[in-house]
Design an enzyme around this catalytic site. Structure first.
Site, PDB file in Angstrom:
ATOM      1  N   SER A   1      -1.156 -33.557  58.706  1.00 44.85           N
ATOM      2  CA  SER A   1      -2.059 -32.600  58.159  1.00 44.85           C
ATOM      3  C   SER A   1      -4.006 -33.175  58.398  1.00 44.85           C
ATOM      4  CB  SER A   1      -2.340 -31.449  58.214  1.00 44.85           C
ATOM      5  OG  SER A   1      -3.603 -30.226  57.939  1.00 44.85           O
TER       6      SER A   1
ATOM      7  N   TYR B   1      -0.550 -25.255  52.001  1.00 42.48           N
ATOM      8  CA  TYR B   1       0.234 -25.932  53.189  1.00 42.48           C
ATOM      9  C   TYR B   1      -0.481 -27.064  53.022  1.00 42.48           C
ATOM     10  CZ  TYR B   1      -0.227 -27.205  58.160  1.00 42.48           C
ATOM     11  OH  TYR B   1       0.180 -28.321  59.175  1.00 42.48           O
TER      12      TYR B   1
END
Length: 249
Positions: free
Chosen positions: A144, A158
């Site tokens: 990501s 995350y």
């Protein structure tokens, strides 16, 4: 069991979003697919129908990638039903609710780390064991853009897990290169999928996309295209790379 020369690729988190788009793209590009999913069997079967319509063989397998025994079963079913696994797309991920780290629940922190990092490690380890013994294979991890931005106020846990995926990609590429196995990652930016609603902010993709240099959120199919290239022979000299697909952000 019928054997073919088509690549056999396991896609975790393959029932929705980027994973579903990747399954359909790879099937169109000549792969047979293992659609890994956590809960939604109906969605997985819909993706599987698309795989077959595109000319590929496929099987849907329910598996929590953070559980070692379920990862083992995922690959066992893949090899029993479709043949030797030649590729892995490590896509399964969770974010939990948006918020500051100081307000995060410990159980949520553990779940995010278990799925987004431990699960990727477990799947990559099993793929490495199979592929190294055969002298070839491709692993693509879905990281990501959050790994390099940090995502303050939203999900720094995350982001931290995805930074671990980037480190895994680099190290494992060096480790498996001599065995003929390539390891890369894609790092999507904001992508218009159902994950934003699951985080509690269904309008997030549109809002965040407006601030991206290209002026919009990405589409799952655009990430799938990047994954497909990394899986292909066109990327035969590409390993240890984290390919950012984030609209310039």
């Amino acid at each position: 069991m019928e054997r073919t020369e088509r690549p056999v690729t396991v896609v975790t988190g393959g029932s929705r979003g980027i994973g579903a788009a990747t399954c359909l793209r790879l099937a169109a590009d000549g792969h047979d697919l293992v659609v890994g999913y956590a809960r939604d069997s109906a969605a997985a079967e819909t993706v599987l129908a698309g795989v077959r319509e595109a000319g590929g063989r496929g099987v849907a397998v329910r598996a929590d990638t953070s559980v070692e025994a379920e990862v083992e079963r995922l690959f066992e079913v893949a090899e029993e039903r479709l043949g030797p696994v030649t590729g892995l797309v490590n896509n399964a991920a969770v974010t939990g609710p948006l918020g500051r780290l100081a307000d995060s629940d410990t159980a949520n922190l553990r779940r995010v780390l278990d799925v987004n990092l431990l699960g990727v490690l477990l799947c990559a380890r099993r793929a490495a064991q199979l592929m190294s013994a055969r002298g070839s294979g491709v692993i693509v991890n879905v990281s990501s853009g959050a790994a390099t931005i940090g995502s303050p106020g939203e999900y720094v846990h995350y982001a931290a897990a995805k930074a671990g995926v980037d480190a895994l990609t680099l190290g494992l590429a060096k480790e498996l290169g001599p065995d003929g196995v390539r390891v890369n990652a894609v790092a999507p930016g904001v992508v218009d999928t159902g994950m934003h609603a699951a985080m509690g902010d269904p309008e997030r993709a549109g809002r965040m996309g407006a601030a991206v240099p290209l002026g919009r959120a990405g589409r799952a199919e655009e990430i799938a295209a990047a994954i497909s290239w990394l899986m292909s022979t066109d990327a035969s000299y590409t390993t240890g790379t984290v390919l950012r697909v984030a609209g310039g952000r």
